[in-house]
Enzyme design. Structure first.
Site, PDB file in Angstrom:
ATOM      1  N   ALA A  94      19.321  74.326 117.951  1.00  0.00           N
ATOM      2  CA  ALA A  94      18.990  73.302 118.343  1.00  0.00           C
ATOM      3  C   ALA A  94      17.590  72.479 118.168  1.00  0.00           C
ATOM      4  CB  ALA A  94      17.950  73.922 119.770  1.00  0.00           C
ATOM      5  N   SER A 136      24.897  75.323 119.668  1.00  0.00           N
ATOM      6  CA  SER A 136      23.728  75.011 119.011  1.00  0.00           C
ATOM      7  C   SER A 136      23.124  76.931 119.971  1.00  0.00           C
ATOM      8  CB  SER A 136      23.533  74.208 119.598  1.00  0.00           C
ATOM      9  OG  SER A 136      23.584  73.134 118.515  1.00  0.00           O
ATOM     10  N   CYS A 137      22.301  77.477 119.264  1.00  0.00           N
ATOM     11  CA  CYS A 137      21.248  78.025 120.220  1.00  0.00           C
ATOM     12  C   CYS A 137      19.969  77.893 119.151  1.00  0.00           C
ATOM     13  CB  CYS A 137      21.852  79.736 119.788  1.00  0.00           C
ATOM     14  SG  CYS A 137      22.023  80.218 118.040  1.00  0.00           S
ATOM     15  N   LYS A 138      19.220  79.190 119.174  1.00  0.00           N
ATOM     16  CA  LYS A 138      17.838  78.660 118.731  1.00  0.00           C
ATOM     17  C   LYS A 138      17.908  78.481 117.229  1.00  0.00           C
ATOM     18  CE  LYS A 138      13.462  80.667 117.795  1.00  0.00           C
ATOM     19  NZ  LYS A 138      12.246  82.172 118.291  1.00  0.00           N
ATOM     20  N   THR A 143      25.737  82.143 118.108  1.00  0.00           N
ATOM     21  CA  THR A 143      26.687  81.055 117.343  1.00  0.00           C
ATOM     22  C   THR A 143      27.868  81.643 116.913  1.00  0.00           C
ATOM     23  OG1 THR A 143      25.137  79.368 117.351  1.00  0.00           O
ATOM     24  CG2 THR A 143      25.984  78.584 116.422  1.00  0.00           C
TER      25      THR A 143
END
Length: 935
Positions: free
Chosen positions: A334, A837-839, A845
């Site tokens: 992200a 996206s993720c963290k 993802t």
């Protein structure tokens, strides 16, 4: 014998910094199977795993290369994961390959027992019958045989159009082949791709379709050089822009002590920001090695502008008698200020709070409050002036040069270009903000303040800001009568044929009453000067036409008695052109100073953390732009021969769909707020395709130009590829990218947020971006034929998908992943660019990407239903082996800012889900704790 580790990550080949190598055909690819394995205990079936090592024939060293997945509960395992020996490795015919087979007892504790091993040379496999070997597995002391390992060479790219032959001993195992490769011999790794995308890791699978055919599926993941090059270029542009801002502030001239002190304070803060950016850029320039930033580096300050885990993921599907299909997705962490942390929220909340408090700051610091719209307009005017002023001066010189050629066509073209740009310049400054800011700047001069202080009226004791407020409210000043610029375009006849004298420059008065009409006169002088130039050109051409219509004798006499006509034209036109340039310069100088004064107010009111917000926004934007540039380049390379896509690209642009899996709980709310602003800021970015100076890879790297209000990314292409583009693209037309963001939290923290928290941020983001996507489709459907869009097996109309997406966006449903599925499907049908996206772009993802890929194989390529789960497990297990997707510890736990667990509030609240009675107990205990703490 216990093995310390189950899997050894594939060791990367030797790096060649600064050198781009054209991929070669892999030396060797093979798959593995075992037969009649003898486990340590006869009453159980082994969970087999094969570890592969290569013996360097020259250095006599062992290279740990790869390992297979674990096949559970069978004595005759057929391994889905194979091995490919890249030509970058020192592998020769005499090289030895050692296969070690383990029985995995407990994957969670990484314990296993050694069963046996076998070795063979590369020459043995290449020279064997059918290029297949059956080797006996021997124990460590070579005392007994514990089974057989079968090695079969693979020739990737050969798809037989026939029935699937099931060769597995167990009925649940199908003949699915997987090979792992550093390079492949296809256009995915050509010189053009290798200039930007590095260190590809390839895995190839063979799956069965519903009609008992085989399809070849190749996954390729690569790093992108733009992960670092784009942020480094942006840092240089930030430094340049802020340095110019300091120079503009110094060029404002003499100001009253109050304003001068504010200016010095702003310059000091800009200088500190520049120093920070210079230090960061210096550290980045020292880096060598991988072209990506791992998630474990989130806490490093000098890497905060670099996107996390930016990779390209391409799935290529080849079926018999069908054209190859490509499915691309960009995976990235992200875009957020991870280093700065999220204790006070993200950009969306911080900017809203900042704008709400700015008015109080303007009173405290005695500044003029300008709305965000006015400050944005000031930046736009500054950018327009900086762009058009030198362009107009250049076109004016070109007009004078055209007079020497005595060509009516050349002269008229030069005049038309000059008139168009001058008209654009005049209309850009036809804004009440410029006039009001000029008056405010005059009120900040020492002479004006002294006069106010000498006044005997009660207002003499008011502050400078109060004096200016009585004269000017920049957000409420009425619109004056506009000065009409007649005949700016040069398409009509001029109003006069005479040569009026050029207007004289007038400086902004410092020590006398300011004439509010003066700016109108100076601004109108530009149009008047242009009309004078147009009138002179018409008159000269008319005289030339009259001479051509005269008799030959009279023309001969004119030639004998007259001077050089080209010199006469230049002499007559030159004073008017000089006057036009002077007028443009004067207007540009006044407008630039007035807009700089507006930005001075914004910077002054930004204390104490305005520039900190700017730095945070720069950080997030840098990560987002690097990802977008990577996706655009990959999409352009994939569609370079697609005429429909290229037409869509220059007609309406391309959509970039960001899929976010962040939760709306704890610090991930701040990440999502950062990401929302960063993705929205990408609307200020355009792309341009240029011709590369050469085919050298260094000349194929995209470059960034512009300022914070607008950036242009130039993507160079080799001459051969550039010449095949449509005229609009070859002429340098700016290409639009429409970014949209859809977010649905999917982890356990999202469960807490939906039960006890607030998900309004997610709902607002999805609704806003749905409106943007819908507007883009309406524009696309009116300007581009539907034939330009790709065809899919599932004949779902884009309009119907949009309607369904709109319904899901407004539906109150927990973890409504249907929003992400629909948005992704619409994006692919619109030739868009997909991002996930993720963290940290790891667990969530990778799970999302693999599930989408298997769904595409099922829906578009008729993957057999028995293969769906196996294909999903195979793709996900390959990511575990690479170390991308998961580690034994939770890779996404922990706060970067303070190194404390992100879920530190999760466990107490999780207990509340068990019973409502616990909620009451928890509230009572919390109240008792707070009372005891503050007594």
């Amino acid at each position: 014998m216990e093995a310390d580790s189950l899997a050894l990550a594939a060791t990367a080949p030797p790096s060649h910094t600064g050198v781009i190598l054209i991929p070669k055909i892999p030396h060797l690819e093979f798959c593995l199977a075992c037969r009649e394995l003898v486990p340590e205990f006869r009453d159980r079936k082994p969970n087999a795993l094969v570890q592969v090592a290569v013996l360097d024939a020259h250095e006599q060293g062992i290279i740990a290369y790869a390992c297979t997945e674990v096949v559970e509960g069978t004595r005759d395992p057929l391994f889905l994961t194979g091995v490919s020996l890249s030509p970058d490795w020192p592998v020769y015919e005499e090289s030895l390959i050692k296969l070690s087979v383990y029985d995995v007892k407990d994957k969670s504790h990484q314990t296993s027992s050694f069963l046996g091993s076998a070795s063979f040379s590369v020459a043995d496999l290449l020279k064997s019958k059918d290029q297949q070997l059956s080797l006996s597995l021997r124990t460590a002391d070579d005392s007994a045989a514990v089974g057989t390992v079968v090695v079969c060479r693979l020739k990737m790219g050969e798809i037989e159009d026939g029935e699937v032959d099931h060769i597995a001993a167990d009925t649940h195992q199908k003949c699915t082949l997987v090979c792992e490769s550093g390079t492949t011999n296809d256009k995915d790794n050509g010189p053009l791709m290798n200039a930007v995308f590095k260190n590809p890791v390839c895995k190839v699978y063979r799956f069965q379709t519903v009609d008992s055919k085989l399809m070849l599926v190749r996954e390729q993941m690569a790093e992108c050089t733009l992960s670092f090059s784009i942020p480094m270029q942006l840092l240089g542009l930030f430094i340049q822009e802020d340095s110019c801002r300091i120079q503009d502030l110094n060029d404002l001239g003499e100001l009253s002590p109050h304003w001068d002190n504010l200016r010095r304070d702003v310059i000091t803060r800009y200088s500190q920001l520049i120093k920070t950016y210079q230090d960061t850029l210096a550290e980045l320039e020292k880096l060598t090695g991988p072209a990506f930033k791992p998630s474990c580096s989130k806490a490093q300050k000098y890497l905060e502008f670099i996107p996390i885990n930016l990779h390209t993921q391409r799935m290529r599907v080849t079926c018999p008698r069908k054209t190859d299909s490509f499915y691309d997705v960009i995976t990235v962490g992200a875009p957020a200020a991870h280093f700065q942390g999220f204790k006070n929220g993200g950009l969306q909340k911080l900017l809203s709070r900042y704008e709400a408090e700015k008015k109080s700051y303007s009173t405290a610091y005695q500044c003029i409050y300008y709305s965000p719209e006015n400050t944005a307009k000031a930046r736009e005017i500054l950018s327009t002036v900086a762009q058009l002023q030198p362009l107009i001066c250049g076109l004016a010189d070109r007009l004078l040069l055209a007079t020497q050629q005595r060509s009516s066509h050349t002269l008229r073209d030069a005049l038309k270009s000059l008139a168009e740009k001058t008209e654009q310049f005049v209309h850009a400054l036809k804004d009440e903000l410029v006039k009001s800011a000029l008056l405010a700047l005059h009120a900040a001069r020492p002479g004006y303040v002294s006069k106010s202080q000498m006044s005997s009226q009660p207002e003499a004791h008011s502050t400078p800001t109060q004096n200016q407020s009585q004269i000017l409210n920049p957000n409420q000043t009425p619109e004056p009568d506009a000065v009409v610029c007649n005949n700016v375009a040069g398409s009509q006849s001029p109003p006069k044929r005479e040569n009026p004298p050029p207007p004289k420059r007038q400086d902004i008065p410092h020590h006398k009453e300011y004439d509010e009409e003066e700016w109108d006169r100076v601004w109108a002088n530009v149009a008047k000067s242009l009309n004078c130039v147009i009138a002179m050109v018409d008159r000269l051409q008319e005289q030339d036409n009259n001479k051509q219509e005269s008799t030959p004798d009279q023309a001969l006499a004119d030639v004998i008695t007259s001077h050089n006509p080209a010199t006469d034209w230049r002499d007559q036109l030159s004073p008017l052109v000089v006057a036009l340039k002077d007028c443009v310069s004067e207007v540009a100088e006044r407008a630039s100073k007035s807009m700089t004064f507006v930005l001075l107010q914004k910077a002054s009111c930004s204390t104490p953390y305005g520039l900190q917000l700017q730095q945070r926004r720069d950080t997030v934007f840098s990560q987002a732009l690097a990802a977008l540039a990577c996706g655009f380049v990959m999409r352009l390379y994939a569609g370079i021969e697609d005429k429909g896509f290229l037409r869509q690209l220059h007609s309406v642009g391309v959509v970039a769909q960001f899929e976010s899996l962040l939760s709306t709980y704890s610090e991930e709310i701040g990440m999502l707020e950062d990401m929302e602003v960063g993705i929205s800021d990408l609307q200020r970015v355009t792309f341009r395709i240029t011709e590369a100076a050469s085919d050298d890879p260094t000349n194929l790297q995209p470059t960034v130009t512009g300022r914070r209000d607008h950036y242009t990314v130039e993507v160079p292409l080799p001459l051969q590829a550039f010449q095949t583009l449509p005229d609009e693209l070859r002429q340098g037309k700016l290409l639009q990218v429409i970014p949209v963001l859809f977010n649905v939290g999917i982890n356990e923290q999202q469960t807490i947020a939906e039960r006890f928290g607030d998900i309004s941020l997610q709902e607002r983001i999805n609704q806003r971006n749905f409106d943007i996507l819908e507007a883009y489709y309406k524009s696309l459907s009116t300007k581009v034929p539907l034939e330009c869009l790709p065809c899919f097996q599932t004949q779902a109309d884009v309009k119907e998908l949009l309607e369904t997406l709109g319904q899901n966006v407004v539906t109150k449903k927990r973890k409504n992943v249907e929003i992400l599925w629909l948005a992704g499907a619409i994006c692919r049908r619109l030739n868009g660019i997909r991002f996930t996206s993720c963290k940290s772009a790891k667990d969530r993802t990778s799970m999302s990407v693999t599930l989408e890929q298997c769904a595409l194989l099922r829906d578009e390529h008729q993957l057999h239903k028995d293969y769906f789960v196996r294909a999903l497990d195979c793709m996900r297990s390959s990511r575990l082996a690479q170390g991308e997707g998961a580690q034994w510890d939770d890779p996404e736990a922990g706060s970067v800012a303070n190194h404390k667990p992100a879920s530190r509030h999760f466990y107490p609240i999780a207990l509340l889900l068990v019973s409502s009675h616990l909620l009451v107990v928890w509230l009572i205990l919390s109240l008792v704790f707070l009372l005891a703490k503050y007594q």
